[in-house]
Design an enzyme around this catalytic site. Structure first.
Site, PDB file in Angstrom:
ATOM      1  N   GLY A 189       1.931  10.612  69.532  1.00 17.08           N
ATOM      2  CA  GLY A 189       1.983  10.175  68.145  1.00 17.08           C
ATOM      3  C   GLY A 189       0.929   9.126  67.896  1.00 17.08           C
ATOM      4  N   THR A 190       0.149   9.313  66.822  1.00 10.26           N
ATOM      5  CA  THR A 190      -0.919   8.359  66.517  1.00 10.26           C
ATOM      6  C   THR A 190      -1.443   8.640  65.113  1.00 10.26           C
ATOM      7  OG1 THR A 190      -3.010   7.451  67.308  1.00 10.26           O
ATOM      8  CG2 THR A 190      -2.757   9.815  67.396  1.00 10.26           C
ATOM      9  N   THR A 191      -2.298   7.761  64.640  1.00 10.28           N
ATOM     10  CA  THR A 191      -3.020   7.980  63.386  1.00 10.28           C
ATOM     11  C   THR A 191      -4.450   7.482  63.570  1.00 10.28           C
ATOM     12  OG1 THR A 191      -1.030   7.673  62.028  1.00 10.28           O
ATOM     13  CG2 THR A 191      -3.158   7.445  60.929  1.00 10.28           C
TER      14      THR A 191
ATOM     15  N   LYS B 263      -7.680   2.557  70.378  1.00  3.99           N
ATOM     16  CA  LYS B 263      -7.874   3.989  70.164  1.00  3.99           C
ATOM     17  C   LYS B 263      -9.269   4.317  69.652  1.00  3.99           C
ATOM     18  CE  LYS B 263      -2.969   4.697  69.201  1.00  3.99           C
ATOM     19  NZ  LYS B 263      -1.957   5.241  68.267  1.00  3.99           N
TER      20      LYS B 263
ATOM     21  N   SER C 109      -0.112  12.411  64.482  1.00  3.07           N
ATOM     22  CA  SER C 109       1.131  12.690  63.767  1.00  3.07           C
ATOM     23  C   SER C 109       1.162  12.060  62.384  1.00  3.07           C
ATOM     24  CB  SER C 109       2.326  12.183  64.588  1.00  3.07           C
ATOM     25  OG  SER C 109       2.177  10.798  64.879  1.00  3.07           O
TER      26      SER C 109
END
Length: 274
Positions: free
Chosen positions: A24-26, A57, A188
């Site tokens: 999960g990340t943006t 990230k 996500s």
């Protein structure tokens, strides 16, 4: 003692994980008239567990290229290090830096053999290509004088500025996919980020407007996506290189947003007839 046949010994044995591998990340990146913006949250999640609230990230590859990473944290860090090594070796061998498009092609070729495996890497290359020579353009396009005599040096030099120089945004996935565009959001929380970007992104944005839009998109995504959150990292890439904005706590952005909404409600209440 039983001997394992050589055919079976040469095959890798898959080990079952004690828990499902979930991510999960943006992360996002877009091009505007002032360069390339790359932004991402800082939460590393392992299923329902927040493994680390302050990861990086967005990784600088060289002075004019940064990559945003999504997927397995270990896989992303490994392939970023491999990419940095290969670009440095290319620069030492050829006395010039590999173009952004060439870097994306190299990464795609290296990742393609792992298609269908548990390797999970999704990198968005956000960079700026300087004016390259005609030979570098030929290599980027995959052409040489022997295999394509119809393409003259004059034509290549005229298209040099259009094809090789300027901002570049390329998405590379672990299955070997390679896509070039003007806007990408991965993770996500990407559907929520796209909702903000599609409504406000335009070419003529100023630097301040672009930074504000990227921060707003990450904030909205982290507010709705439980696997994203904590802080926002932001990089701005121009012809002079990349610059990193100071990390901001999204909690403060939430309180600022609530304050703005409160002021709007107060203004509406004041306009209502008594």
């Amino acid at each position: 003692m039983t001997q394992i046949p050589s055919s079976q010994a040469s095959q890798s044995v898959s080990v079952r994980r004690p828990f499902p591998l979930s991510h999960g990340t943006t992360t996002l990146g877009f091009i505007f008239q002032g360069g390339v913006i790359a932004a991402a949250d800082t939460r590393a999640s392992a299923g329902g567990l927040v493994a680390c609230p302050a990861v990086h990230k967005i990784t600088p590859i060289h002075s004019h290229l940064v990559v945003t990473s999504s997927g397995s944290g270990a896989d992303c860090m490994l392939w970023e290090r491999i990419l940095i090594r290969e670009i440095r070796l290319y620069q030492l061998r050829h006395k010039r830096r590999l173009s952004i498009r060439g870097t994306a092609k190299l990464l795609s070729f290296m990742l393609h053999p792992f298609k269908g495996t548990d390797v999970c890497v999704a990198l968005t290359l956000c960079g700026w290509d300087k004016d390259d020579s005609v030979e570098n353009l030929e290599e980027t396009l995959g052409t040489t004088d022997d295999c394509s005599p119809s393409v003259s040096k004059d034509v290549l030099s005229k298209t040099n500025l259009q094809c090789c120089s300027g901002p570049k945004l390329i998405y590379v996935c672990s299955d070997g996919a390679r896509l070039q565009g003007d806007i990408f959001s991965v993770g996500s929380g990407s559907p929520y980020a796209y909702g903000v970007l599609d409504g406000s992104l335009r070419w003529s944005l100023s630097k301040e407007e672009a930074i504000s839009l990227a921060r707003e998109a990450v904030f909205r995504a982290t507010h709705r996506d439980a696997y994203s959150g904590n802080n926002v990292d932001l990089f701005h890439v121009t012809a002079e290189g990349w610059k990193q904005r100071q990390r901001e706590d999204l909690k403060e952005e939430y309180y600022r947003d609530m304050e703005k909404k409160g002021k709007k409600i107060d203004l509406k209440m004041q306009k209502l007839p008594k």
